[in-house]
Design a protein around this motif. Structure first.
Motif, mmCIF file in Angstrom:
data_model
loop_
_atom_site.group_PDB
_atom_site.id
_atom_site.type_symbol
_atom_site.label_atom_id
_atom_site.label_comp_id
_atom_site.label_asym_id
_atom_site.label_seq_id
_atom_site.Cartn_x
_atom_site.Cartn_y
_atom_site.Cartn_z
ATOM 1 N N PHE A 1 0.829 -1.216 0.000
ATOM 2 C CA PHE A 1 0.000 0.000 0.000
ATOM 3 C C PHE A 1 0.862 1.265 0.000
ATOM 4 O O PHE A 1 0.396 2.336 -0.366
ATOM 5 C CB PHE A 1 -0.920 0.022 1.236
ATOM 6 N N ASP A 2 2.115 1.114 0.482
ATOM 7 C CA ASP A 2 3.061 2.228 0.536
ATOM 8 C C ASP A 2 2.498 3.413 1.327
ATOM 9 O O ASP A 2 2.547 4.563 0.893
ATOM 10 C CB ASP A 2 3.449 2.662 -0.886
ATOM 11 N N LYS A 3 1.930 3.099 2.494
ATOM 12 C CA LYS A 3 1.370 4.133 3.368
ATOM 13 C C LYS A 3 1.733 3.812 4.821
ATOM 14 O O LYS A 3 1.874 2.634 5.174
ATOM 15 C CB LYS A 3 -0.158 4.181 3.255
ATOM 16 N N PRO A 4 1.855 4.834 5.686
ATOM 17 C CA PRO A 4 2.039 4.560 7.124
ATOM 18 C C PRO A 4 0.790 3.864 7.694
ATOM 19 O O PRO A 4 -0.319 4.061 7.184
ATOM 20 C CB PRO A 4 2.197 5.959 7.740
ATOM 21 N N VAL A 5 0.982 3.063 8.736
ATOM 22 C CA VAL A 5 -0.141 2.314 9.300
ATOM 23 C C VAL A 5 -0.528 2.855 10.670
ATOM 24 O O VAL A 5 0.317 3.314 11.447
ATOM 25 C CB VAL A 5 0.173 0.795 9.415
ATOM 26 N N ILE A 6 -1.843 2.816 10.948
ATOM 27 C CA ILE A 6 -2.374 3.076 12.291
ATOM 28 C C ILE A 6 -2.812 1.721 12.836
ATOM 29 O O ILE A 6 -3.776 1.123 12.349
ATOM 30 C CB ILE A 6 -3.579 4.044 12.246
ATOM 31 N N LEU A 7 -2.075 1.193 13.808
ATOM 32 C CA LEU A 7 -2.381 -0.131 14.366
ATOM 33 C C LEU A 7 -3.488 -0.009 15.414
ATOM 34 O O LEU A 7 -3.471 0.912 16.233
ATOM 35 C CB LEU A 7 -1.135 -0.750 14.999
ATOM 36 N N VAL A 8 -4.433 -0.954 15.396
ATOM 37 C CA VAL A 8 -5.581 -0.897 16.317
ATOM 38 C C VAL A 8 -5.745 -2.257 17.001
ATOM 39 O O VAL A 8 -5.732 -3.298 16.335
ATOM 40 C CB VAL A 8 -6.882 -0.538 15.554
ATOM 41 N N ASP A 9 -5.872 -2.240 18.334
ATOM 42 C CA ASP A 9 -6.071 -3.488 19.086
ATOM 43 C C ASP A 9 -7.041 -3.231 20.234
ATOM 44 O O ASP A 9 -7.350 -2.085 20.578
ATOM 45 C CB ASP A 9 -4.736 -3.999 19.617
ATOM 46 N N ASP A 10 -7.520 -4.336 20.847
ATOM 47 C CA ASP A 10 -8.464 -4.240 21.962
ATOM 48 C C ASP A 10 -7.797 -3.648 23.202
ATOM 49 O O ASP A 10 -8.369 -2.811 23.895
ATOM 50 C CB ASP A 10 -9.005 -5.624 22.349
ATOM 51 N N LEU A 11 -6.563 -4.148 23.485
ATOM 52 C CA LEU A 11 -5.926 -3.873 24.769
ATOM 53 C C LEU A 11 -4.417 -3.814 24.572
ATOM 54 O O LEU A 11 -3.861 -4.607 23.808
ATOM 55 C CB LEU A 11 -6.287 -5.006 25.751
ATOM 56 N N LEU A 12 -3.749 -2.889 25.238
ATOM 57 C CA LEU A 12 -2.282 -2.912 25.304
ATOM 58 C C LEU A 12 -1.893 -2.926 26.771
ATOM 59 O O LEU A 12 -1.985 -1.923 27.468
ATOM 60 C CB LEU A 12 -1.678 -1.703 24.577
ATOM 61 N N HIS A 13 -1.488 -4.126 27.224
ATOM 62 C CA HIS A 13 -1.085 -4.299 28.620
ATOM 63 C C HIS A 13 0.285 -4.970 28.666
ATOM 64 O O HIS A 13 1.290 -4.340 28.974
ATOM 65 C CB HIS A 13 -2.135 -5.111 29.372
ATOM 66 N N LYS A 14 0.324 -6.245 28.269
ATOM 67 C CA LYS A 14 1.614 -6.958 28.235
ATOM 68 C C LYS A 14 2.224 -6.941 26.837
ATOM 69 O O LYS A 14 3.383 -7.284 26.662
ATOM 70 C CB LYS A 14 1.424 -8.386 28.729
ATOM 71 N N GLY A 15 1.430 -6.576 25.838
ATOM 72 C CA GLY A 15 1.965 -6.334 24.507
ATOM 73 C C GLY A 15 2.341 -7.571 23.719
ATOM 74 O O GLY A 15 3.221 -7.514 22.842
ATOM 75 N N TYR A 16 1.675 -8.724 23.991
ATOM 76 C CA TYR A 16 2.035 -9.968 23.294
ATOM 77 C C TYR A 16 1.922 -9.820 21.774
ATOM 78 O O TYR A 16 2.839 -10.177 21.030
ATOM 79 C CB TYR A 16 1.144 -11.124 23.758
ATOM 80 N N ARG A 17 0.799 -9.300 21.300
ATOM 81 C CA ARG A 17 0.604 -9.172 19.851
ATOM 82 C C ARG A 17 1.531 -8.113 19.251
ATOM 83 O O ARG A 17 2.136 -8.328 18.209
ATOM 84 C CB ARG A 17 -0.859 -8.813 19.537
ATOM 85 N N LEU A 18 1.616 -6.976 19.929
ATOM 86 C CA LEU A 18 2.451 -5.888 19.406
ATOM 87 C C LEU A 18 3.919 -6.299 19.337
ATOM 88 O O LEU A 18 4.629 -5.937 18.391
ATOM 89 C CB LEU A 18 2.288 -4.643 20.282
ATOM 90 N N ASN A 19 4.378 -7.088 20.326
ATOM 91 C CA ASN A 19 5.782 -7.537 20.337
ATOM 92 C C ASN A 19 6.112 -8.434 19.148
ATOM 93 O O ASN A 19 7.273 -8.545 18.755
ATOM 94 C CB ASN A 19 6.087 -8.293 21.638
ATOM 95 N N VAL A 20 5.102 -9.101 18.585
ATOM 96 C CA VAL A 20 5.314 -9.955 17.409
ATOM 97 C C VAL A 20 5.198 -9.128 16.124
ATOM 98 O O VAL A 20 6.015 -9.260 15.198
ATOM 99 C CB VAL A 20 4.294 -11.124 17.393
ATOM 100 N N ILE A 21 4.203 -8.246 16.071
ATOM 101 C CA ILE A 21 3.895 -7.531 14.823
ATOM 102 C C ILE A 21 4.859 -6.360 14.563
ATOM 103 O O ILE A 21 5.292 -6.145 13.430
ATOM 104 C CB ILE A 21 2.433 -7.036 14.859
ATOM 105 N N GLU A 22 5.229 -5.643 15.616
ATOM 106 C CA GLU A 22 6.070 -4.448 15.430
ATOM 107 C C GLU A 22 7.417 -4.761 14.762
ATOM 108 O O GLU A 22 7.805 -4.075 13.803
ATOM 109 C CB GLU A 22 6.252 -3.765 16.796
#
Length: 460
Positions: free
Chosen positions: A274-295
């Motif tokens: 897409f060649d565009k910056p992304v706005i990431l959206v999730d339910d909760l950011l506490h321990k960051g399990y998903r973000l630690n994998v995706i980032e």
């Protein structure tokens, strides 16, 4: 008169909930700061002040009234939740409810207070009991069940009423895990409206969808269950399909691609195209399990992260954003979160987390685990007697049985045949089966409610 008196209070706030379609006020709450030294001025009773000094801790907020336009439990719940969430964001630690309003929806307000973890004190004010709650380490419930239902079931009035009734039982069971501690239950419509506003603001786009879309410069990427499959106004939206996958012992888990979707690496490459910056959206950011994998995957593919916007952000989650040098925003900020529950994850066949078993052929019902008895011991719930965990598990199973009985009834009326487990894909967006059933063959022709009644018998 109650509002007029606010001018003599410390930091008084009036919180309104408005219906944007009719532009009418649905209800409001009034609350203010009370110092310990001012408790007697507030209650004129030394027994009451002694009780608060003994039980309260930290900064006190006094909620002096909640008023709703109609006698509606649902509206009262929204107003109370928004009030408490706002108080937490202002660093209040302990809430006292005393009623100062004469025109008072007593039944609905008191029912809500008890469901949210408030304890009734031995005292009363204005002929109404005084309630208190500790807000230092709240629990949260994300009311997301309607997200997983397909049309026409999601809008069926009888089914929505049953879900609402069962929700009250679930809230009561969660509150009983830690009596006197606050439970925030987040309404889907309120969370979505806040998130969509924030995403559109970041994307410099209007939330009003006109005939010709004027797209913002960023792409919105939901990577949890929230906003999954939703199209946002004037915003390119591309879901990243992730799943929490437990190993067979349920002792450890990984974050990977949702079954039958591209690997996370390939999904990241699609976003890069897409060649565009992304706005990431999730339910909760506490321990960051998903973000630690995706980032790291996004960094590796050189996809710029404009911002992370989540439904609930904790103090720990905020620090994760700072460590990773990512701008983080939220619909609700809860600094010190104790326990969090997704409503759908409590109900077998509807939600849960996938269990990976090597060598088993995959059917379209994802083998999953719900973190309740008798499927698994919910070891994440600590410092509560075993009977409370049993009661929560029993409530979840009874709720699921009663909800499925209504679904089966509606399905029968529409299709003139019984609903069987093999047909759950007609009802649910991503149907699952409890991992304790080793194959589909043994249960495919049963009703979901019959299976769950066996599990309830097993629990007892």
């Amino acid at each position: 008169e109650a509002i007029h008196e606010l001018k003599n209070k410390l930091n008084p706030i009036m919180l309104l909930v408005r219906d944007t379609k009719s532009n009418s006020i649905l209800g409001f709450s009034i609350f203010y700061w009370v110092k310990n030294s001012m408790l007697y001025d507030e209650f004129q009773n030394t027994n009451i002040t002694e009780y608060f000094r003994k039980h309260s801790k930290g900064r006190l907020v006094l909620i002096s009234g909640i008023y709703t336009k109609t006698n509606d439990y649902h509206i009262a719940e929204i107003i109370l939740n928004e009030t408490l969430a706002y108080c937490i964001s202002l660093d209040y630690n302990y809430a006292i409810f005393k009623n100062c309003l004469t025109n008072y929806n007593k039944e609905y307000i008191e029912e809500n207070l008890k469901d949210q973890g408030f304890i009734k004190t031995p005292f009363s004010y204005n002929n109404c009991p005084i309630f208190v709650v500790d807000m230092n380490a709240p629990m949260t419930l994300n009311q997301d069940l309607e997200n997983l239902l397909k049309p026409p079931f999601e809008n069926n009035i009888e089914l929505r009423k049953e879900i609402s009734n069962r929700r009250k039982n679930l809230k009561e069971a969660i509150s009983n895990l830690h009596p006197g501690q606050l439970l925030l239950s987040f309404n889907r419509d309120m969370v979505y409206s806040k998130l969509i506003q924030k995403i559109c603001d970041v994307n410099e786009a209007s939330i009003i969808q006109k005939k010709n879309r004027i797209l913002g410069p960023n792409i919105c990427v939901p990577f949890g269950s929230i906003l999954n499959g939703t199209i946002l106004p004037n915003t390119i939206t591309k879901t990243m399909h992730t799943e929490k996958i437990f190993n067979p012992s349920i002792m450890d888990f990984t974050i990977a691609a949702f079954p039958n979707y591209l690997s996370l690496e390939n999904q990241t490459k699609v976003l890069k195209s897409f060649d565009k910056p992304v706005i990431l959206v999730d339910d909760l950011l506490h321990k960051g399990y998903r973000l630690n994998v995706i980032e790291p995957l996004l960094r590796k593919t050189q996809v710029p992260i404009k911002k992370v916007i989540v439904g609930i952000l904790t103090g720990k989650g905020s620090e994760i954003g700072k460590v990773k040098d990512i701008d983080v925003d939220c619909a609700y900020f809860v600094p010190n979160l104790n326990l969090w529950f997704n409503e759908s994850d409590q109900y077998p066949f509807i939600g849960g987390d996938m269990v990976f078993r090597e060598g088993l052929s995959q059917d379209y019902l994802i083998p999953s685990v719900n973190l309740i008895l008798p499927y698994v011991s919910p070891s994440f719930i600590k410092n509560t007697p075993p009977q409370n965990i049993y009661r929560l598990s029993e409530t979840c199973l009874i709720n699921a049985i009663e909800i499925f009985k209504i679904i089966e009834k509606v399905y029968q009326e529409i299709n003139e045949k019984n609903l069987k487990i093999k047909n759950l894909g007609e009802i649910l967006v991503s149907p699952r089966r409890p991992d304790i059933y080793k194959s589909m063959d043994s249960i495919s022709n049963q009703k979901p409610s019959s299976c769950l009644e066996s599990d309830l018998e097993h629990l007892r």
